[in-house]
Design a protein around this motif. Structure first.
Motif, PDB file in Angstrom:
ATOM      1  N   UNK A  23       2.334  -4.263   2.840  1.00 50.36           N
ATOM      2  CA  UNK A  23       2.340  -5.655   2.360  1.00 50.36           C
ATOM      3  C   UNK A  23       0.975  -6.294   2.597  1.00 50.36           C
ATOM      4  N   UNK A  24       0.426  -6.051   3.772  1.00 48.39           N
ATOM      5  CA  UNK A  24      -0.850  -6.685   4.147  1.00 48.39           C
ATOM      6  C   UNK A  24      -1.995  -6.263   3.237  1.00 48.39           C
ATOM      7  N   UNK A  25      -1.912  -5.047   2.714  1.00 47.50           N
ATOM      8  CA  UNK A  25      -2.998  -4.518   1.871  1.00 47.50           C
ATOM      9  C   UNK A  25      -2.710  -4.646   0.380  1.00 47.50           C
ATOM     10  N   UNK A  26      -1.682  -5.427   0.034  1.00 44.20           N
ATOM     11  CA  UNK A  26      -1.326  -5.675  -1.376  1.00 44.20           C
ATOM     12  C   UNK A  26      -0.982  -4.400  -2.150  1.00 44.20           C
ATOM     13  N   UNK A  27      -0.420  -3.458  -1.450  1.00 43.98           N
ATOM     14  CA  UNK A  27       0.129  -2.268  -2.111  1.00 43.98           C
ATOM     15  C   UNK A  27       1.546  -2.598  -2.578  1.00 43.98           C
ATOM     16  N   UNK A  28       2.194  -3.454  -1.765  1.00 44.22           N
ATOM     17  CA  UNK A  28       3.509  -3.997  -2.099  1.00 44.22           C
ATOM     18  C   UNK A  28       3.408  -5.522  -2.031  1.00 44.22           C
ATOM     19  N   UNK A  29       3.964  -6.201  -3.041  1.00 48.87           N
ATOM     20  CA  UNK A  29       3.925  -7.668  -3.057  1.00 48.87           C
ATOM     21  C   UNK A  29       4.916  -8.237  -2.040  1.00 48.87           C
ATOM     22  N   UNK A  30       4.747  -9.504  -1.694  1.00 50.13           N
ATOM     23  CA  UNK A  30       5.655 -10.158  -0.748  1.00 50.13           C
ATOM     24  C   UNK A  30       7.105 -10.075  -1.209  1.00 50.13           C
ATOM     25  N   UNK A  31       7.314 -10.009  -2.510  1.00 48.45           N
ATOM     26  CA  UNK A  31       8.665  -9.905  -3.075  1.00 48.45           C
ATOM     27  C   UNK A  31       9.287  -8.525  -2.826  1.00 48.45           C
ATOM     28  N   UNK A  35       8.105  -5.829  -4.418  1.00 51.06           N
ATOM     29  CA  UNK A  35       7.782  -5.008  -5.592  1.00 51.06           C
ATOM     30  C   UNK A  35       6.481  -4.221  -5.363  1.00 51.06           C
ATOM     31  N   UNK A  36       6.512  -2.968  -5.738  1.00 54.35           N
ATOM     32  CA  UNK A  36       5.346  -2.087  -5.589  1.00 54.35           C
ATOM     33  C   UNK A  36       4.368  -2.385  -6.728  1.00 54.35           C
ATOM     34  N   UNK A  37       3.098  -2.565  -6.388  1.00 57.47           N
ATOM     35  CA  UNK A  37       2.076  -2.900  -7.388  1.00 57.47           C
ATOM     36  C   UNK A  37       1.818  -1.686  -8.291  1.00 57.47           C
ATOM     37  N   UNK A  38       1.883  -1.918  -9.614  1.00 59.58           N
ATOM     38  CA  UNK A  38       1.675  -0.838 -10.591  1.00 59.58           C
ATOM     39  C   UNK A  38       0.182  -0.579 -10.805  1.00 59.58           C
ATOM     40  N   UNK A  39      -0.116   0.605 -11.317  1.00 57.32           N
ATOM     41  CA  UNK A  39      -1.504   0.937 -11.691  1.00 57.32           C
ATOM     42  C   UNK A  39      -1.466   1.782 -12.957  1.00 57.32           C
ATOM     43  N   UNK A  40      -2.616   2.040 -13.516  1.00 54.52           N
ATOM     44  CA  UNK A  40      -2.692   2.918 -14.681  1.00 54.52           C
ATOM     45  C   UNK A  40      -2.252   4.329 -14.279  1.00 54.52           C
ATOM     46  N   UNK A  41      -1.516   4.981 -15.163  1.00 52.05           N
ATOM     47  CA  UNK A  41      -1.014   6.328 -14.864  1.00 52.05           C
ATOM     48  C   UNK A  41      -2.169   7.305 -14.672  1.00 52.05           C
ATOM     49  N   UNK A  42      -2.044   8.097 -13.634  1.00 56.35           N
ATOM     50  CA  UNK A  42      -2.961   9.233 -13.456  1.00 56.35           C
ATOM     51  C   UNK A  42      -2.126  10.390 -12.903  1.00 56.35           C
ATOM     52  N   UNK A  43      -2.752  11.539 -12.801  1.00 56.89           N
ATOM     53  CA  UNK A  43      -2.010  12.732 -12.398  1.00 56.89           C
ATOM     54  C   UNK A  43      -2.625  13.295 -11.127  1.00 56.89           C
ATOM     55  N   UNK A  44      -1.794  13.516 -10.124  1.00 51.00           N
ATOM     56  CA  UNK A  44      -2.248  14.167  -8.897  1.00 51.00           C
ATOM     57  C   UNK A  44      -1.315  15.351  -8.700  1.00 51.00           C
ATOM     58  N   UNK A  45      -1.727  16.485  -9.229  1.00 56.72           N
ATOM     59  CA  UNK A  45      -0.887  17.674  -9.366  1.00 56.72           C
ATOM     60  C   UNK A  45      -0.002  17.916  -8.135  1.00 56.72           C
ATOM     61  N   UNK A  90      -1.723   5.616  -2.418  1.00 56.07           N
ATOM     62  CA  UNK A  90      -1.940   5.664  -0.966  1.00 56.07           C
ATOM     63  C   UNK A  90      -1.378   6.962  -0.376  1.00 56.07           C
ATOM     64  N   UNK A  91      -0.258   7.435  -0.925  1.00 53.79           N
ATOM     65  CA  UNK A  91       0.379   8.641  -0.393  1.00 53.79           C
ATOM     66  C   UNK A  91      -0.380   9.907  -0.779  1.00 53.79           C
ATOM     67  N   UNK A  92      -0.991   9.924  -1.976  1.00 55.84           N
ATOM     68  CA  UNK A  92      -1.476  11.188  -2.543  1.00 55.84           C
ATOM     69  C   UNK A  92      -2.978  11.293  -2.780  1.00 55.84           C
ATOM     70  N   UNK A  93      -3.640  10.194  -3.089  1.00 60.18           N
ATOM     71  CA  UNK A  93      -5.012  10.287  -3.590  1.00 60.18           C
ATOM     72  C   UNK A  93      -6.031   9.934  -2.511  1.00 60.18           C
ATOM     73  N   UNK A  94      -6.633  10.971  -1.952  1.00 61.66           N
ATOM     74  CA  UNK A  94      -7.559  10.782  -0.827  1.00 61.66           C
ATOM     75  C   UNK A  94      -8.795   9.979  -1.212  1.00 61.66           C
TER      76      UNK A  94
END
Length: 280
Positions: free
Chosen positions: A128-136, A138-148, A159-163
């Motif tokens: 929440x503090x880093x705006x990855x998830x909104x106060x509501x 809801x998880x903040x969306x981004x443009x689709x990419x692929x991390x095999x 945050x989980x996958x892309x170093x």
């Protein structure tokens, strides 16, 4: 956000005078030990959505001697060779997709220490503090990419996958090694037909329930502080042909964790094999 994590409390349950096994540890299957976190209707519904239903299983076994963490390799190898484990430890067949038992002789094991120190879900507040998830929530969306082999369509999966993502450092490597983080990440990534959540709450709630079900705690007699008593290991096993457990195929989402309670002398085995979960 609820933060407390009251976990199963350890009490010794071995009967006095139980026979020791001449070859080391003696194990017994505990089919009566249930894991309500996995059978709760809400969890079942979520696991179906995440393509993990019917592919995630927990089993419990008892053992007869004092567990010493520095002898974990001996302990795990003895587990796989035990006549009470061999016909009861379940895994998914690569060919049929059905639950089977090992059916092969384990020659070698790897047991990796997984730190297990977290006692509060506030561990995830930084999302929440880093705006990855909104106060509501809801998880903040981004443009689709692929991390095999995963599709990344929101900031949480980044945050989980892309170093190389700018917020990857929100969780340090020691944070990522924690058992609670591992459970959370596995649930977020799901199975091969995973339908991702729009909000964080289902992931947090399910991780918390599972963690509480698997991990034991006790109150320190002097300080009265809650301590985790369980030791956790990520386990793989090999037969003469190579990798045989948790599967013959390697995948980030195919795993087995052994959660050892040295007080009760129980080991909880959490198993998942990546694939298409039960849709019915």
């Amino acid at each position: 956000m609820e933060t407390a994590l009251p976990i199963r409390t350890s009490t010794s349950s071995m009967a006095a005078g139980e026979p020791a096994h001449s070859g080391g540890f003696y194990f017994r299957f505990l089919p009566q030990r249930l894991f309500p976190s996995l059978s709760a209707p809400e969890t079942t519904s979520r696991l179906r959505q995440w393509s993990m239903l019917g592919r995630l299983k927990a089993q419990a076994f008892g053992f007869d001697q004092t567990f010493q963490a520095h002898r974990k390799d001996d302990f795990v190898l003895a587990f796989f060779k035990d006549p009470n484990v061999i016909p009861n430890l379940q895994l998914l067949s690569d060919s049929s997709g059905q639950w089977i038992t090992l059916g092969t002789e384990v020659k070698k094991i790897e047991a990796t220490n997984v730190p297990c120190t977290q006692l509060s879900m506030s561990f995830f507040n930084r999302l929440y503090e880093e705006d990855i998830v909104r106060d509501s929530g809801h998880i903040v969306k981004c443009l689709d990419s692929f991390c095999d082999p995963f599709m990344v369509s929101d900031e949480l999966r980044k945050v989980l996958l892309m170093e190389d993502s700018e917020k990857y450092e929100v969780f340090s490597q020691p944070d990522r090694d924690e058992f609670l983080f591992c459970l959370f990440k596995h649930l977020c990534l799901g199975g091969s037909l995973c339908q991702y959540e729009d909000t964080l709450k289902p992931y947090l709630e399910t991780a918390k329930l599972l963690y509480k079900d698997l991990v034991s705690v006790r109150k320190h007699p002097q300080t009265k502080k809650i301590q985790i008593t369980s030791s956790v290991f990520k386990v793989t096993a090999y037969d003469s042909a190579g990798l045989c457990y948790p599967s013959r195929k390697n995948h980030e989402q195919t795993f087995s964790y052994f959660v050892v309670d040295p007080v009760k002398r129980h080991v909880n085995v959490l198993y998942h094999c990546f694939g298409v979960g039960d849709m019915s």
